[in-house]
Motif scaffolding. Structure first.
Motif, short mmCIF file in Angstrom:
data_model
loop_
_atom_site.label_atom_id
_atom_site.label_comp_id
_atom_site.label_asym_id
_atom_site.label_seq_id
_atom_site.Cartn_x
_atom_site.Cartn_y
_atom_site.Cartn_z
N SER A 104 0.74 -1.38 0.30
CA SER A 104 0.15 0.18 -0.28
C SER A 104 0.46 1.47 0.22
N ASP A 105 0.01 2.72 -0.54
CA ASP A 105 1.52 4.30 -0.20
C ASP A 105 0.37 4.16 0.76
N CYS A 106 -0.08 3.63 1.51
CA CYS A 106 -0.48 4.45 2.67
C CYS A 106 0.27 4.10 3.74
N ASP A 107 0.89 2.97 4.02
CA ASP A 107 0.43 1.80 4.53
C ASP A 107 1.15 3.28 5.89
N GLU A 108 1.03 3.05 7.22
CA GLU A 108 1.27 3.52 7.86
C GLU A 108 2.21 3.25 9.41
N ASN A 153 7.80 1.85 6.43
CA ASN A 153 8.66 2.87 5.90
C ASN A 153 9.51 2.79 5.55
N ASP A 208 6.95 2.62 2.19
CA ASP A 208 6.31 2.03 0.80
C ASP A 208 7.27 1.24 0.43
N GLY A 232 -3.26 0.60 -4.26
CA GLY A 232 -3.89 1.73 -3.58
C GLY A 232 -3.75 2.46 -1.90
N CYS A 233 -4.92 2.78 -1.81
CA CYS A 233 -4.34 3.52 -0.27
C CYS A 233 -4.87 2.69 0.55
N LEU A 234 -4.33 1.55 1.63
CA LEU A 234 -4.81 1.40 2.46
C LEU A 234 -3.98 1.09 3.80
N LYS A 235 -4.35 0.75 4.82
CA LYS A 235 -3.73 1.18 5.97
C LYS A 235 -3.27 -0.76 6.09
#
Length: 230
Positions: free
Chosen positions: A184-188, A191, A193, A207-210
């Motif tokens: 994901s490019d929104c992985d919190e 880091n 990604d 996509g943008c997934l946690k």
């Protein structure tokens, strides 16, 4: 208008048609497609319960519970010194129980490092057919520094750690194993990604997934299941 004789002949023809044996080709179902048992390897501070959604999807695809296995382990231990060896023993037991020559492995997060070490350094290239990483910190994650002072698994996940460097050395995807990653490019948690994809693997952006949302995402599940069929 049919005559009585014609009506009788039509009735006899219908009865003979219904009583006729079904051709052997139509009556015999083809052999089921061969598939491997699946071993799930959860991530840090998690447990086998995280696989409920993907297990359900695989069952809907025709897998039996006897073909789905979840490796549970203490996630605070060393990847290379402890956990990969325990996973190797678990996979051997799965193969013994099922009679399968190989298994498929699906790992989430930290489970990707545990299973990769087993494949690369623990003899797994001979026992694993498909290997899947969901949001795995395959090249390390800076967020692991937050717990690296007191936790061995966190140290293993830091960029440049002994585990990360050795897994990246030489061939990142060794042997005849088929490799896939989903990132994901929104992985919190992971880091950067770009830590997830591997050279030589099928690398799929979701996509943008946690971080944990990849476990229940329908599109990710469909991608994993298609890859296991490949």
């Amino acid at each position: 208008m049919l005559t009585p004789r014609q009506k009788l002949l039509a009735l006899l023809t219908l009865c003979l048609t219904l009583l006729a044996p079904v051709p052997a080709q139509a009556a015999t179902a083809g052999p089921a497609a061969a598939r491997n048992p699946v071993v799930f390897v959860h991530g840090y501070n998690a447990d086998p319960g995280v696989w409920g959604s993907l297990r359900e999807d695989l069952r809907a695809d025709g897998y039996a519970d006897s073909e789905l296995f979840s490796f549970g382990y203490d996630t605070h231990q060393s990847v290379n010194e402890v956990l990969s060896g325990r996973l190797a023993a678990y996979v051997d037991e799965v193969r013994r129980q099922t009679g399968a020559a190989r298994v498929d492995i699906v790992g989430h997060s930290f489970g990707s490092l545990v299973s990769r070490w087993y494949v690369k350094y623990g003899g797994g290239t001979a026992a694993v057919d498909h290997w899947v990483s969901l949001a795995g910190p395959n090249h390390g994650t800076s967020t692991a520094w937050a717990c690296a002072l007191w936790d061995q698994a966190c140290r293993d996940m830091t960029p440049g750690s002994y585990v990360v460097k050795n897994l990246a050395s030489g061939d990142e995807t060794p042997g005849a194993v088929k490799y896939a990653t989903f990132w994901s490019d929104c992985d919190e948690v992971v880091n950067p990604d770009a830590s997830v994809p591997l050279a030589g693997a099928l690398n799929t952006p979701v996509g943008c997934l946690k971080h944990n949302d990849l476990l229940g995402d329908d599109a990710t599940s469909a991608g994993v299941r298609a890859f296991l069929r490949s």
